[in-house]
Design a protein around this motif. Structure first.
Motif, PDB file in Angstrom:
ATOM      1  N   GLY A  64       0.818  -1.207   0.000  1.00 21.83           N
ATOM      2  CA  GLY A  64       0.000   0.000   0.000  1.00 21.83           C
ATOM      3  C   GLY A  64       0.853   1.259   0.000  1.00 21.83           C
ATOM      4  O   GLY A  64       1.869   1.333   0.677  1.00 21.83           O
ATOM      5  N   MET A  65       0.414   2.240  -0.764  1.00 23.26           N
ATOM      6  CA  MET A  65       1.199   3.474  -0.901  1.00 23.26           C
ATOM      7  C   MET A  65       1.322   4.224   0.415  1.00 23.26           C
ATOM      8  O   MET A  65       2.363   4.818   0.698  1.00 23.26           O
ATOM      9  N   ARG A  66       0.297   4.220   1.247  1.00 24.26           N
ATOM     10  CA  ARG A  66       0.385   4.918   2.535  1.00 24.26           C
ATOM     11  C   ARG A  66       1.470   4.292   3.408  1.00 24.26           C
ATOM     12  O   ARG A  66       2.278   4.991   4.009  1.00 24.26           O
ATOM     13  N   GLN A  67       1.525   2.971   3.472  1.00 21.26           N
ATOM     14  CA  GLN A  67       2.560   2.292   4.262  1.00 21.26           C
ATOM     15  C   GLN A  67       3.939   2.526   3.660  1.00 21.26           C
ATOM     16  O   GLN A  67       4.915   2.748   4.383  1.00 21.26           O
ATOM     17  N   LYS A  68       4.029   2.466   2.348  1.00 19.57           N
ATOM     18  CA  LYS A  68       5.310   2.706   1.671  1.00 19.57           C
ATOM     19  C   LYS A  68       5.815   4.123   1.969  1.00 19.57           C
ATOM     20  O   LYS A  68       6.987   4.330   2.293  1.00 19.57           O
ATOM     21  N   ASN A 101      -0.306  14.200   2.706  1.00 23.78           N
ATOM     22  CA  ASN A 101      -1.603  13.522   2.752  1.00 23.78           C
ATOM     23  C   ASN A 101      -1.467  12.041   3.106  1.00 23.78           C
ATOM     24  O   ASN A 101      -2.371  11.459   3.703  1.00 23.78           O
ATOM     25  N   ASN A 102      -0.354  11.414   2.724  1.00 22.20           N
ATOM     26  CA  ASN A 102      -0.144   9.995   3.016  1.00 22.20           C
ATOM     27  C   ASN A 102       0.582   9.747   4.336  1.00 22.20           C
ATOM     28  O   ASN A 102       0.720   8.609   4.756  1.00 22.20           O
ATOM     29  N   LYS A 108       3.469  14.498   9.567  1.00 22.65           N
ATOM     30  CA  LYS A 108       2.757  15.583   8.883  1.00 22.65           C
ATOM     31  C   LYS A 108       3.204  16.943   9.381  1.00 22.65           C
ATOM     32  O   LYS A 108       3.618  17.110  10.524  1.00 22.65           O
ATOM     33  N   LEU A 109       3.085  17.916   8.498  1.00 25.87           N
ATOM     34  CA  LEU A 109       3.315  19.310   8.858  1.00 25.87           C
ATOM     35  C   LEU A 109       1.975  20.010   8.947  1.00 25.87           C
ATOM     36  O   LEU A 109       1.126  19.843   8.075  1.00 25.87           O
TER      37      LEU A 109
END
Length: 137
Positions: A64-68, A101-102, A108-109
C-alpha cells in the motif's frame, strides 16, 4: 587530454543530476546516485511520478502506498531535513501534498509549521544562480 576527459565527465555528471527548480535561480544537484538521494531530488523538483517510483523502490517490502510512504518518511532525510519539510521549503507543492496527505500524524506538517522562503526574492540582489547539492541519509 586527461583534463579534457575529466572536464567532460564533470559536465556530464552535472547535467545528468541537476534539475532546475521552479525558482529560476535554483539548481538541485544529487550528491550521489543512491535511490534515496534520487527520491530527494525528484521530490524537491516536484516530480510526483518519479517520487512515487523511488518510494516504491525503497519500500518494496511494504504494501500500500500509505505504508510505503510512511516507511520512507521514517527512513530518509534530505540534507538533514524530513522529506516533507524539504519539499515545503522549496515550494514543491505537488509532492508536498502527496507526502503530507499519506503521512502519519507524526510526520505531517501543520500549516503553522510551514515556512516558505521566496528564493527568487532572497536572491534578487544576487543574479548568480544558487546551486544546492542534495544528499540523503
Amino acid at each position: 587530454m586527461k583534463s579534457i576527459n575529466i572536464a567532460f565527465l564533470f559536465v556530464t555528471i552535472f547535467t545528468l543530476f541537476s534539475v532546475k527548480s521552479y525558482a529560476d535561480n535554483v539548481t538541485f544537484i544529487a550528491g550521489d546516485n543512491s535511490t534515496a538521494t534520487m527520491l530527494c531530488v525528484a521530490a524537491v523538483s516536484n516530480d510526483l511520478v518519479k517520487t512515487e517510483k523511488y518510494i516504491k523502490r525503497l519500500s518494496w517490502q511494504q504494501t500500500g502506498m500509505r505504508q510505503k510512504t510512511n516507511f520512507v518518511l521514517g527512513d530518509v532525510s534530505c540534507n538533514d531535513a524530513n522529506l516533507i519539510k524539504f519539499t515545503a521549503q522549496y515550494n514543491a507543492d505537488k509532492t508536498y501534498d502527496f507526502l503530507n496527505n499519506n503521512a502519519m500524524n507524526k510526520y505531517k506538517l501543520s500549516d503553522d509549521e510551514i515556512k516558505i522562503i521566496d528564493l527568487a526574492r532572497v536572491n534578487s540582489n544576487n543574479s548568480a544562480p544558487q546551486i544546492i547539492v542534495i544528499t540523503s541519509r
